[in-house]
Motif scaffolding. Structure first.
Motif: not given
Length: 126
Positions: A4-14, A69-70, A102-110
């Protein structure tokens, strides 16, 4: 290892206008496939309060690891244009197998927008 993890998803619009919004997800099951997580995030984003309509209706289709993370952060404001083979998540792969923790940051884009920007990585100021 906890699945189980905390993830940040960066919604990339442009990419050109550096237009993105981060969304945090808690208790994400890292044993699910990338495709399952993408389906979940699309459903959540389309109904999430506080997100402007352009972000809710956008046709996201690809996720890429931005930061773990880190680890070292990129100097790019939206996301790095390098290491696609390693950092773009494959749909049939489990999140853990793709390197998501855990604590990975992801970009979500087209992907079509990303390829266009990568071919000519110029940002526009308005």
């Amino acid at each position: 290892m906890c699945d189980q993890a905390v993830l940040t998803v960066r919604l990339v619009r442009s990419f050109e206008h550096r237009n993105f919004k981060p969304v945090v997800y808690k208790d994400v099951n890292l044993d699910q496939t990338v495709d399952e997580f993408i389906t979940f995030v699309k459903r959540d984003v389309s109904t999430r309060a506080g997100l402007p309509p352009p972000f809710k209706k956008y046709e996201y289709d690809t996720m890429k690891i931005i930061h773990q993370a880190h680890g070292a952060k990129t100097n790019e404001l939206v996301m790095s244009l390098e290491d696609d083979e390693k950092l773009i998540l494959r749909d049939d792969c489990r999140l853990t197998a793709c390197g998501v923790a855990n604590e990975t940051e992801l970009a979500f884009f087209k992907m079509a927008d990303y390829e266009k920007f990568k071919a000519n990585p110029q940002t526009e100021w308005w």
